[in-house]
Design an enzyme around this catalytic site. Structure first.
Site, PDB file in Angstrom:
ATOM      1  N   HIS A  20     -31.350 -19.432  -4.506  1.00 40.68           N
ATOM      2  CA  HIS A  20     -31.126 -18.682  -3.264  1.00 40.68           C
ATOM      3  C   HIS A  20     -30.570 -19.558  -2.139  1.00 40.68           C
ATOM      4  O   HIS A  20     -30.098 -19.034  -1.128  1.00 40.68           O
ATOM      5  CB  HIS A  20     -32.420 -18.032  -2.772  1.00 40.68           C
TER       6      HIS A  20
ATOM      7  N   ASP B  81     -39.054 -13.983 -13.750  1.00 38.04           N
ATOM      8  CA  ASP B  81     -39.757 -12.946 -13.010  1.00 38.04           C
ATOM      9  C   ASP B  81     -39.235 -11.547 -13.311  1.00 38.04           C
ATOM     10  O   ASP B  81     -39.701 -10.571 -12.727  1.00 38.04           O
ATOM     11  CB  ASP B  81     -39.706 -13.212 -11.497  1.00 38.04           C
TER      12      ASP B  81
ATOM     13  N   HIS C 172     -34.117 -11.742  -9.170  1.00 35.50           N
ATOM     14  CA  HIS C 172     -33.436 -11.750  -7.879  1.00 35.50           C
ATOM     15  C   HIS C 172     -32.036 -12.349  -8.016  1.00 35.50           C
ATOM     16  O   HIS C 172     -31.860 -13.351  -8.710  1.00 35.50           O
ATOM     17  CB  HIS C 172     -34.225 -12.572  -6.855  1.00 35.50           C
TER      18      HIS C 172
ATOM     19  N   ASP D 230     -32.675 -14.365 -13.542  1.00 34.65           N
ATOM     20  CA  ASP D 230     -33.774 -14.142 -12.604  1.00 34.65           C
ATOM     21  C   ASP D 230     -33.745 -12.692 -12.120  1.00 34.65           C
ATOM     22  O   ASP D 230     -32.686 -12.065 -12.062  1.00 34.65           O
ATOM     23  CB  ASP D 230     -33.617 -15.090 -11.419  1.00 34.65           C
TER      24      ASP D 230
END
Length: 319
Positions: free
Chosen positions: A138, A256, A177, A175
């Site tokens: 990120h 995740d 995200h 991921d």
């Protein structure tokens, strides 16, 4: 198929497992999901599965200023250093905090990917997994967010491009995200192709609109399972990767998207991570002499994280 088989037979050496004890010292507070116990759980599961002893554990070095500067401007690195507290915490955003152990951990996390690149590119390891924290995907070129400070995988990719003169590198991100930081850093670089899945709409609320032809990012609706994931891999990722013919593969390995992880709402299981890893290894064997560097990103339910990483590494290490 013959090329794949030849490269598979020529593989030797142990998968590198790159980590450092200082990565346990980054602590954003009691109850924070990105906790030191994540790395402990992974190691414990690898040992329980009798895989740990078949890995080559390597201590992560500190990243250098020059290596960071390939993806993060010096003013940003100086800002991160200035924010590092000697006591307590300093919040970069509501979810991302620096503690006294954060900066040393972040430097080792980025340095781990540098080391992984060198081991793999110099034929000292067939592939590598970086068991590190804080995560990185990120972190944009000048912004910390989403538990991330330096973009570890981007630092490694930039090192591979600069030092080993690759012309085509693929980064795969599974991921839950979207890896907005990796996208931000490489969106205008035709040498790097990014392929990913992520839950959408969901943090960081982007990625669904392509920013360039080198970004092959596929959003998945909440509730999607391994079936939808595998369809994306087979119908979108693999054709794109075959067209691109990467000379090295990096994996932003976030776990995740597992159905037991309440940080997201996707339904992957260990078998999905094992399956996609095997497919990525086939791509790497066909075009990249097997070169893969996998880097830990998310995964916050300790049990499913540890089981999923173990399934992923088992494929990497079994060949």
């Amino acid at each position: 198929m013959l090329t794949w088989l030849k490269n598979r037979l020529q593989r030797n050496g142990l998968t590198a497992y790159i980590t450092h004890p200082v990565c346990l010292q980054h602590n954003m507070g009691v109850g924070h999901p990105e906790c030191p116990e994540r790395l402990v759980a992974i190691k414990d599961q690898l040992m329980a599965a009798q895989i740990y002893d078949s890995l080559h554990e390597v201590e992560a070095p500190e990243v250098t200023e020059q290596q960071l500067a390939r993806v993060h401007p010096p003013r940003y690195v100086e800002y991160i250093e200035a924010c590092a507290p000697s006591v307590g915490t300093f919040r970069m955003d509501p979810d991302t905090a620096m503690a006294p152990g954060t900066l040393p951990a972040a430097r080792r996390a980025a340095g781990a990917v540098i080391k992984a690149v060198e081991l793999v590119c110099e034929d000292k390891a067939p592939n590598a997994f970086c068991a590190i924290r804080p995560p990185g995907h990120h972190a944009e070129h000048d912004k910390a967010m989403g538990f991330c400070f330096f973009n570890n995988i981007a630092v490694g990719i930039a090192h591979a491009l600069s030092t080993y003169k690759f012309e085509r590198i693929a980064v795969i991100d599974f991921d839950v995200h979207h890896g907005n930081g990796t996208e931000d850093i490489f969106r205008d670089d035709p040498r790097v192709m990014m392929v990913s899945i992520f839950q959408h709409p969901f943090y960081p609320y982007c990625g669904d609109n392509p920013v360039g032809p080198n970004m092959v990012n596929v959003p998945l609706k909440a509730g999607s399972t391994g079936r939808e994931f595998r369809e994306v891999v087979e119908n979108v990722w693999l054709p794109s990767l075959h067209d691109f013919k990467p000379q090295m593969i990096f994996i932003s390995a976030g776990f995740d998207a597992h159905r037991e992880d309440d940080m997201g709402s996707l339904g992957l299981v260990e078998a999905d991570y094992e399956w996609v890893t095997r497919h990525l290894m086939q791509i790497a064997d066909q075009y990249a002499d097997g070169r893969i560097v996998s880097v830990l990103e998310g995964g916050y339910d300790l049990s499913s994280l540890a089981r999923s990483v173990t399934a992923h590494i088992k494929v990497l290490s079994d060949g």
